[in-house]
Enzyme design. Structure first.
Site, PDB file in Angstrom:
ATOM      1  N   GLU A 156      -7.754 -66.400   9.201  1.00  0.00           N
ATOM      2  CA  GLU A 156      -7.912 -67.274   8.026  1.00  0.00           C
ATOM      3  C   GLU A 156      -7.472 -66.571   6.753  1.00  0.00           C
ATOM      4  O   GLU A 156      -8.155 -66.600   5.733  1.00  0.00           O
ATOM      5  CB  GLU A 156      -9.357 -67.774   7.907  1.00  0.00           C
ATOM      6  CG  GLU A 156      -9.721 -68.727   9.026  1.00  0.00           C
ATOM      7  CD  GLU A 156     -10.881 -69.638   8.690  1.00  0.00           C
ATOM      8  OE1 GLU A 156     -11.765 -69.192   7.947  1.00  0.00           O
ATOM      9  OE2 GLU A 156     -10.879 -70.793   9.164  1.00  0.00           O
ATOM     10  N   ASP A 177       3.385 -72.983  12.214  1.00  0.00           N
ATOM     11  CA  ASP A 177       3.917 -71.640  11.949  1.00  0.00           C
ATOM     12  C   ASP A 177       4.418 -70.923  13.198  1.00  0.00           C
ATOM     13  O   ASP A 177       5.081 -69.883  13.080  1.00  0.00           O
ATOM     14  CB  ASP A 177       2.826 -70.759  11.317  1.00  0.00           C
ATOM     15  CG  ASP A 177       2.684 -70.986   9.823  1.00  0.00           C
ATOM     16  OD1 ASP A 177       3.533 -71.696   9.235  1.00  0.00           O
ATOM     17  OD2 ASP A 177       1.718 -70.452   9.243  1.00  0.00           O
ATOM     18  N   GLY A 200      -1.736 -64.750  11.742  1.00  0.00           N
ATOM     19  CA  GLY A 200      -2.135 -63.915  12.890  1.00  0.00           C
ATOM     20  C   GLY A 200      -2.241 -64.709  14.191  1.00  0.00           C
ATOM     21  O   GLY A 200      -1.668 -64.323  15.216  1.00  0.00           O
ATOM     22  N   PRO A 255      -6.163 -59.936   9.820  1.00  0.00           N
ATOM     23  CA  PRO A 255      -7.373 -60.741   9.605  1.00  0.00           C
ATOM     24  C   PRO A 255      -7.098 -62.230   9.801  1.00  0.00           C
ATOM     25  O   PRO A 255      -5.989 -62.699   9.509  1.00  0.00           O
ATOM     26  CB  PRO A 255      -7.767 -60.437   8.149  1.00  0.00           C
ATOM     27  CG  PRO A 255      -6.580 -59.821   7.515  1.00  0.00           C
ATOM     28  CD  PRO A 255      -5.717 -59.243   8.598  1.00  0.00           C
ATOM     29  N   LYS A 278       2.935 -62.465   8.786  1.00  0.00           N
ATOM     30  CA  LYS A 278       3.942 -63.029   7.862  1.00  0.00           C
ATOM     31  C   LYS A 278       3.305 -63.260   6.512  1.00  0.00           C
ATOM     32  O   LYS A 278       2.069 -63.355   6.384  1.00  0.00           O
ATOM     33  CB  LYS A 278       4.487 -64.355   8.390  1.00  0.00           C
ATOM     34  CG  LYS A 278       3.465 -65.512   8.526  1.00  0.00           C
ATOM     35  CD  LYS A 278       3.187 -66.353   7.296  1.00  0.00           C
ATOM     36  CE  LYS A 278       2.123 -67.418   7.540  1.00  0.00           C
ATOM     37  NZ  LYS A 278       1.594 -68.074   6.368  1.00  0.00           N
TER      38      LYS A 278
HETATM   39  C1  SUD Z   1      -0.172 -73.003   5.200  1.00  0.00           C
HETATM   40  C2  SUD Z   1       0.759 -72.395   6.229  1.00  0.00           C
HETATM   41  C3  SUD Z   1       2.006 -71.864   5.503  1.00  0.00           C
HETATM   42  O1  SUD Z   1       2.837 -71.114   6.369  1.00  0.00           O
HETATM   43  O2  SUD Z   1       0.245 -71.280   6.928  1.00  0.00           O
HETATM   44  P1  SUD Z   1      -1.212 -70.547   7.048  1.00  0.00           P
HETATM   45  O3  SUD Z   1      -1.788 -70.384   5.698  1.00  0.00           O
HETATM   46  O4  SUD Z   1      -2.069 -71.404   7.922  1.00  0.00           O
HETATM   47  O5  SUD Z   1      -0.946 -69.222   7.700  1.00  0.00           O
HETATM   48  C4  SUD Z   1       1.221 -73.484   7.254  1.00  0.00           C
HETATM   49  O6  SUD Z   1       1.684 -74.638   6.626  1.00  0.00           O
HETATM   50  C5  SUD Z   1       0.135 -73.871   8.237  1.00  0.00           C
HETATM   51  O7  SUD Z   1       0.645 -73.710   9.517  1.00  0.00           O
HETATM   52  P2  SUD Z   1      -0.361 -73.507  10.794  1.00  0.00           P
HETATM   53  O8  SUD Z   1      -1.409 -72.511  10.461  1.00  0.00           O
HETATM   54  O9  SUD Z   1       0.506 -73.265  11.980  1.00  0.00           O
HETATM   55  O10 SUD Z   1      -1.046 -74.922  10.824  1.00  0.00           O
HETATM   56  P3  SUD Z   1      -1.362 -75.909  12.055  1.00  0.00           P
HETATM   57  O11 SUD Z   1      -2.257 -75.181  13.001  1.00  0.00           O
HETATM   58  O12 SUD Z   1      -0.108 -76.512  12.584  1.00  0.00           O
HETATM   59  O13 SUD Z   1      -2.173 -77.050  11.304  1.00  0.00           O
HETATM   60  C6  SUD Z   1      -3.500 -76.903  10.847  1.00  0.00           C
HETATM   61  C7  SUD Z   1      -3.792 -78.066   9.920  1.00  0.00           C
HETATM   62  O14 SUD Z   1      -3.124 -77.854   8.664  1.00  0.00           O
HETATM   63  C8  SUD Z   1      -2.623 -79.074   8.145  1.00  0.00           C
HETATM   64  N1  SUD Z   1      -1.155 -78.965   7.961  1.00  0.00           N
HETATM   65  C9  SUD Z   1      -0.445 -77.954   8.494  1.00  0.00           C
HETATM   66  C10 SUD Z   1       0.914 -77.840   8.262  1.00  0.00           C
HETATM   67  C11 SUD Z   1       1.537 -78.835   7.469  1.00  0.00           C
HETATM   68  N2  SUD Z   1       2.830 -78.799   7.201  1.00  0.00           N
HETATM   69  N3  SUD Z   1       0.799 -79.856   6.947  1.00  0.00           N
HETATM   70  C12 SUD Z   1      -0.543 -79.932   7.171  1.00  0.00           C
HETATM   71  O15 SUD Z   1      -1.200 -80.858   6.678  1.00  0.00           O
HETATM   72  C13 SUD Z   1      -3.025 -80.162   9.125  1.00  0.00           C
HETATM   73  O16 SUD Z   1      -4.251 -80.692   8.661  1.00  0.00           O
HETATM   74  C14 SUD Z   1      -3.264 -79.403  10.421  1.00  0.00           C
HETATM   75  O17 SUD Z   1      -4.221 -80.043  11.227  1.00  0.00           O
HETATM   76  N1  ADP Z   2      -5.604 -65.104  18.426  1.00  0.00           N
HETATM   77  C1  ADP Z   2      -6.166 -65.595  17.328  1.00  0.00           C
HETATM   78  N2  ADP Z   2      -6.150 -64.894  16.182  1.00  0.00           N
HETATM   79  C2  ADP Z   2      -6.678 -65.402  15.042  1.00  0.00           C
HETATM   80  N3  ADP Z   2      -7.314 -66.592  14.971  1.00  0.00           N
HETATM   81  C3  ADP Z   2      -7.373 -67.339  16.084  1.00  0.00           C
HETATM   82  C4  ADP Z   2      -6.811 -66.868  17.295  1.00  0.00           C
HETATM   83  N4  ADP Z   2      -7.017 -67.823  18.231  1.00  0.00           N
HETATM   84  C5  ADP Z   2      -7.653 -68.829  17.627  1.00  0.00           C
HETATM   85  N5  ADP Z   2      -7.877 -68.560  16.324  1.00  0.00           N
HETATM   86  C6  ADP Z   2      -8.514 -69.476  15.346  1.00  0.00           C
HETATM   87  O1  ADP Z   2      -7.540 -69.830  14.351  1.00  0.00           O
HETATM   88  C7  ADP Z   2      -8.091 -69.743  13.031  1.00  0.00           C
HETATM   89  C8  ADP Z   2      -6.953 -69.431  12.034  1.00  0.00           C
HETATM   90  O2  ADP Z   2      -6.424 -68.177  12.323  1.00  0.00           O
HETATM   91  P1  ADP Z   2      -5.101 -67.518  11.717  1.00  0.00           P
HETATM   92  O3  ADP Z   2      -3.882 -68.061  12.381  1.00  0.00           O
HETATM   93  O4  ADP Z   2      -5.275 -66.050  11.822  1.00  0.00           O
HETATM   94  O5  ADP Z   2      -5.164 -67.908  10.200  1.00  0.00           O
HETATM   95  P2  ADP Z   2      -4.089 -68.453   9.182  1.00  0.00           P
HETATM   96  O6  ADP Z   2      -3.774 -69.871   9.610  1.00  0.00           O
HETATM   97  O7  ADP Z   2      -4.778 -68.391   7.869  1.00  0.00           O
HETATM   98  O8  ADP Z   2      -2.888 -67.570   9.232  1.00  0.00           O
HETATM   99  C9  ADP Z   2      -9.166 -68.659  13.167  1.00  0.00           C
HETATM  100  O9  ADP Z   2     -10.216 -68.806  12.251  1.00  0.00           O
HETATM  101  C10 ADP Z   2      -9.676 -68.855  14.591  1.00  0.00           C
HETATM  102  O10 ADP Z   2     -10.735 -69.791  14.630  1.00  0.00           O
END
Ligand code: SUD
Ligand code: ADP
Length: 323
Positions: A129, A169, A134, A127, A29
């Protein structure tokens, strides 16, 4: 050597065919809009998010079999993770992979106590992070696959309940396409008409931890203008959503190479608009044509960045025919 490796892979994949097996796609996404607000008492932040699924995806092959008689009681999970060329291996052991956690948590939620083994072959192309979701999408796909293996209805409410416990997410990927979400970015508000246009993903070396990006944001919060929020909320189609992300400054402070990618995208004649996705470190760039997207990806790779041309899509975490 390569032929031998391919033959070995075919054998493994063949073991995941037939009855008792399922193949599930886990799309990436991007956030067309991300407006982070206040930090809540539970540590999460208020988030207005518009997410769009991409046709680029990971693949999960899953199989259910009775466990070995001498094996542990209850559920055991065997996860084999293969990462595409050019991506670093995942930094988590199989038992902590979000795929294993998702399957275990769904088994608990439906009180499943059979002595059995779920085997998973996870092919990672997205990828980590990168802000491309993912891990979250893999988790949603694992729930979809396990539900099918266990004969649960696809709309069993426990699937979505478990998804919410795995990450903000994760629920989005059960719906896919393009959607507006609020709450912590986990509550589905409504669907938007999706796009099918080309997009290039560019990621510099290094990832951004989502939790670290939110911490950096708290040190220096950047508000989202009310007019941008209103425009995102009023949009009926994905292409009407203003591209904004108020987490970008925080992520750039953690990974300065992100500013280089932004500067490159702004100057690239093949790119119409670009924005960091989620907490980064991937930037997505909109292009008019597939040719322009291919050229932009090639230019980004020349700078030593990971780049991939793909399209937006009306896709979600879903079982697909295995051939
Ligand atoms: C920033 C976003 C945008 O879509 O995505 P990614 O960049 O990770 O893909 C999301 O808010 C990430 O969602 P997700 O990756 O599912 O995060 P989670 O595992 O639920 O949370 C990881 C950490 O991010 C912080 N967190 C997450 C979501 C939110 N609304 N507020 C937060 O403060 C919290 O510290 C939490 O412990
Ligand atoms: N199946 C998986 N794919 C990717 N990362 C994973 C997975 N399972 C656990 N992780 C952990 O989740 C962290 C965040 O991964 P990801 O969801 O890909 O990133 P983002 O939150 O930036 O979209 C990774 O660094 C890894 O430590």
């Amino acid at each position: 050597m390569l032929a031998a490796a391919r033959a070995a892979q075919k054998v493994d994949e063949a073991a995941f065919g037939g009855p008792g097996a399922v193949k599930v796609i886990a799309p990436a996404k991007v956030n067309l809009f991300l407006g982070i607000g206040q930090r809540r008492p539970d540590g999460y932040h208020e988030a207005l998010s518009v997410m769009h699924a991409l046709t680029m995806h990971d693949v999960l092959r899953m199989r259910l079999a009775p466990a070995q008689p001498e094996g542990p009681a209850g559920l055991s999970i065997a996860l084999d993770c293969r990462v595409a060329e050019g991506l670093p291996p995942l930094d988590v052991p199989p038992e902590d992979n979000i795929v294993s956690r998702a399957i275990r948590r769904l088994a608990e939620a439906i009180v499943r106590s059979e002595r059995e083994q779920v085997s998973v072959l996870l092919e990672k192309r997205i990828p980590a992070e990168a802000g491309l979701g993912g891990g979250s999408s893999d988790a949603a796909a694992a729930l979809v696959g396990a539900a099918q293996l266990w004969g649960l209805a696809a709309d069993d409410p426990r699937i979505e309940e478990v998804a919410r416990t795995l990450g903000a997410d994760v629920p989005f990927f059960l719906h896919g396409g393009c959607a507006v979400l609020d709450g912590a970015g986990d509550a589905f508000v409504r669907e938007l008409a999706p796009m099918g246009s080309p997009v290039v993903l560019v990621r510099p070396a290094g990832g951004v931890s989502t939790a670290a990006a939110y911490r950096a944001f708290d040190e220096c919060p950047v508000p989202v203008p009310a007019s941008d929020r209103d425009a995102a909320l009023a949009a009926a189609r994905a292409q009407d959503v203003p591209l904004r992300n108020n987490l970008a400054t925080a992520s750039e402070s953690l990974l300065p190479a992100l500013a280089d990618v932004r500067a490159w995208a702004e100057a690239c004649p093949d790119v119409q608009q670009a924005l960091m996705s989620g907490s980064g470190s991937a930037v997505f760039a909109l292009c008019d044509t597939f040719e322009a997207a291919g050229r932009a990806a090639a230019q980004a790779r020349l700078r030593g960045w990971w780049a991939h041309a793909t399209t937006f899509g009306r896709v979600r975490a879903a079982a697909v025919p295995s051939r």
